[in-house]
Design a protein around this motif. Structure first.
Motif, PDB file in Angstrom:
ATOM      1  N   PRO A 121      26.903  66.765  58.787  1.00  0.00           N
ATOM      2  CA  PRO A 121      25.706  66.820  57.916  1.00  0.00           C
ATOM      3  C   PRO A 121      25.175  68.245  57.740  1.00  0.00           C
ATOM      4  CG  PRO A 121      25.491  65.050  59.526  1.00  0.00           C
ATOM      5  CD  PRO A 121      26.691  65.859  59.926  1.00  0.00           C
ATOM      6  N   GLY A 122      25.293  69.079  58.770  1.00  0.00           N
ATOM      7  CA  GLY A 122      24.865  70.472  58.674  1.00  0.00           C
ATOM      8  C   GLY A 122      25.762  71.290  57.772  1.00  0.00           C
ATOM      9  N   VAL A 123      27.063  71.011  57.816  1.00  0.00           N
ATOM     10  CA  VAL A 123      28.009  71.694  56.931  1.00  0.00           C
ATOM     11  C   VAL A 123      27.683  71.339  55.480  1.00  0.00           C
ATOM     12  CG1 VAL A 123      30.437  71.876  56.242  1.00  0.00           C
ATOM     13  CG2 VAL A 123      29.822  71.846  58.678  1.00  0.00           C
ATOM     14  N   LEU A 124      27.420  70.062  55.240  1.00  0.00           N
ATOM     15  CA  LEU A 124      27.055  69.615  53.893  1.00  0.00           C
ATOM     16  C   LEU A 124      25.746  70.271  53.440  1.00  0.00           C
ATOM     17  CD1 LEU A 124      27.593  67.801  51.439  1.00  0.00           C
ATOM     18  CD2 LEU A 124      26.392  65.967  52.652  1.00  0.00           C
ATOM     19  N   PHE A 125      24.788  70.356  54.334  1.00  0.00           N
ATOM     20  CA  PHE A 125      23.507  71.005  54.051  1.00  0.00           C
ATOM     21  C   PHE A 125      23.741  72.464  53.654  1.00  0.00           C
ATOM     22  CE2 PHE A 125      19.309  72.534  56.130  1.00  0.00           C
ATOM     23  CZ  PHE A 125      18.593  72.363  54.960  1.00  0.00           C
ATOM     24  N   ALA A 126      24.569  73.183  54.416  1.00  0.00           N
ATOM     25  CA  ALA A 126      24.869  74.590  54.110  1.00  0.00           C
ATOM     26  C   ALA A 126      25.572  74.715  52.763  1.00  0.00           C
ATOM     27  CB  ALA A 126      25.732  75.185  55.223  1.00  0.00           C
ATOM     28  N   GLN A 127      26.478  73.791  52.469  1.00  0.00           N
ATOM     29  CA  GLN A 127      27.188  73.834  51.189  1.00  0.00           C
ATOM     30  C   GLN A 127      26.233  73.605  50.022  1.00  0.00           C
ATOM     31  OE1 GLN A 127      30.175  70.842  51.948  1.00  0.00           O
ATOM     32  NE2 GLN A 127      31.630  72.325  52.774  1.00  0.00           N
ATOM     33  N   GLN A 128      25.293  72.696  50.187  1.00  0.00           N
ATOM     34  CA  GLN A 128      24.314  72.433  49.124  1.00  0.00           C
ATOM     35  C   GLN A 128      23.435  73.654  48.889  1.00  0.00           C
ATOM     36  OE1 GLN A 128      22.536  68.891  50.748  1.00  0.00           O
ATOM     37  NE2 GLN A 128      23.782  67.547  49.470  1.00  0.00           N
ATOM     38  N   ILE A 129      23.045  74.321  49.960  1.00  0.00           N
ATOM     39  CA  ILE A 129      22.245  75.544  49.825  1.00  0.00           C
ATOM     40  C   ILE A 129      23.061  76.610  49.103  1.00  0.00           C
ATOM     41  CG2 ILE A 129      21.136  77.434  51.085  1.00  0.00           C
ATOM     42  CD1 ILE A 129      20.488  75.333  53.290  1.00  0.00           C
ATOM     43  N   GLU A 130      24.317  76.734  49.462  1.00  0.00           N
ATOM     44  CA  GLU A 130      25.198  77.739  48.861  1.00  0.00           C
ATOM     45  C   GLU A 130      25.393  77.487  47.365  1.00  0.00           C
ATOM     46  OE1 GLU A 130      27.015  81.166  48.603  1.00  0.00           O
ATOM     47  OE2 GLU A 130      26.224  80.490  50.516  1.00  0.00           O
ATOM     48  N   LEU A 131      25.476  76.231  46.962  1.00  0.00           N
ATOM     49  CA  LEU A 131      25.723  75.893  45.555  1.00  0.00           C
ATOM     50  C   LEU A 131      24.545  76.218  44.642  1.00  0.00           C
ATOM     51  CD1 LEU A 131      27.644  72.511  45.904  1.00  0.00           C
ATOM     52  CD2 LEU A 131      28.555  74.727  45.139  1.00  0.00           C
ATOM     53  N   ASP A 132      23.347  76.196  45.175  1.00  0.00           N
ATOM     54  CA  ASP A 132      22.159  76.494  44.380  1.00  0.00           C
ATOM     55  C   ASP A 132      21.899  78.003  44.444  1.00  0.00           C
ATOM     56  OD1 ASP A 132      19.576  76.871  43.304  1.00  0.00           O
ATOM     57  OD2 ASP A 132      18.904  74.910  44.027  1.00  0.00           O
ATOM     58  N   GLU A 133      22.205  78.699  43.362  1.00  0.00           N
ATOM     59  CA  GLU A 133      22.113  80.162  43.349  1.00  0.00           C
ATOM     60  C   GLU A 133      20.709  80.689  43.638  1.00  0.00           C
ATOM     61  OE1 GLU A 133      23.819  81.869  39.841  1.00  0.00           O
ATOM     62  OE2 GLU A 133      25.603  80.599  39.984  1.00  0.00           O
ATOM     63  N   GLU A 134      19.690  79.958  43.211  1.00  0.00           N
ATOM     64  CA  GLU A 134      18.317  80.430  43.379  1.00  0.00           C
ATOM     65  C   GLU A 134      17.744  80.103  44.752  1.00  0.00           C
ATOM     66  OE1 GLU A 134      15.908  79.047  40.149  1.00  0.00           O
ATOM     67  OE2 GLU A 134      17.247  79.884  38.651  1.00  0.00           O
ATOM     68  N   LEU A 135      18.278  79.096  45.397  1.00  0.00           N
ATOM     69  CA  LEU A 135      17.755  78.651  46.683  1.00  0.00           C
ATOM     70  C   LEU A 135      18.160  79.623  47.790  1.00  0.00           C
ATOM     71  CD1 LEU A 135      16.257  76.402  48.217  1.00  0.00           C
ATOM     72  CD2 LEU A 135      18.447  75.242  48.472  1.00  0.00           C
ATOM     73  N   MET A 136      17.179  80.207  48.450  1.00  0.00           N
ATOM     74  CA  MET A 136      17.375  81.125  49.561  1.00  0.00           C
ATOM     75  C   MET A 136      18.348  82.259  49.202  1.00  0.00           C
ATOM     76  SD  MET A 136      17.255  78.482  52.765  1.00  0.00           S
ATOM     77  CE  MET A 136      16.731  79.737  53.937  1.00  0.00           C
ATOM     78  N   SER A 137      18.225  82.760  47.999  1.00  0.00           N
ATOM     79  CA  SER A 137      19.161  83.787  47.515  1.00  0.00           C
ATOM     80  C   SER A 137      19.092  85.061  48.351  1.00  0.00           C
ATOM     81  CB  SER A 137      18.917  84.081  46.048  1.00  0.00           C
ATOM     82  OG  SER A 137      17.597  84.535  45.846  1.00  0.00           O
ATOM     83  N   ALA A 138      17.914  85.470  48.777  1.00  0.00           N
ATOM     84  CA  ALA A 138      17.798  86.695  49.580  1.00  0.00           C
ATOM     85  C   ALA A 138      18.477  86.524  50.932  1.00  0.00           C
ATOM     86  CB  ALA A 138      16.329  87.062  49.773  1.00  0.00           C
TER      87      ALA A 138
END
Length: 162
Positions: A121-138
């Protein structure tokens, strides 16, 4: 229903509850969801999605401020030696890790219980964050500067002799 539990004459049963806006919001880095997202980003950058608790503290600490981030980058690049105390800690990390354990996002392993690993579930969470360019971009941009991380790479780079 509460009055039945407490008793009709009980002062608490008849208490008026009022919510009001607080003048000081909780800082983002103290929020568990944000801290879990940082953990997911950092661990996904490490080899096998796993790092020692010390390295996880160091990298989440480096995300707390621009100054902390620049300090770690200068140690990493060798432009400033890490001969000062380099063991940094993130005071909000333990709470986030406890929630992450309960939710199955991370596991803690190792003979000394000093290794944190992203679970599916954490790997999936990280992948979802990575896919959204604007989310946590910095945060993502900062962590990418270190390329693929490992505990051995951190030890090699931060234990150079001055």
């Amino acid at each position: 229903m509460i009055s039945e539990f407490l008793g009709a004459d009980d002062e608490l049963a008849n208490a008026r509850i009022e919510f009001r806006s607080q003048p000081h919001p909780i800082p983002a880095d103290a929020r568990v969801a944000y801290k879990l997202a940082q953990v997911a980003i950092v661990l996904s950058a490490f080899n096998r999605n796993s790092a020692t608790i010390e390295n996880l503290h160091l990298f989440t600490w480096s995300l707390q401020s621009k100054r902390a981030g620049q300090m770690l980058l200068s140690w990493w690049s060798g432009s400033r030696y890490a001969n000062t105390v380099t063991q940094r800690s993130d005071p909000h990390l333990p709470v986030a890790l406890n929630v992450g354990l309960i939710r199955g996002i991370v596991s803690i392993t190792g003979t000394s219980h000093n290794r944190v690993t992203l679970q599916p579930p954490g790997v999936l969470f990280a992948q979802q964050i990575e896919l959204d360019e604007e989310l946590m971009s910095a945060e993502k941009s900062y962590i990418r500067q270190f390329k693929k991380l490992s505990d051995a790479a951190v030890a090699r780079r931060l234990t150079r002799a001055s």
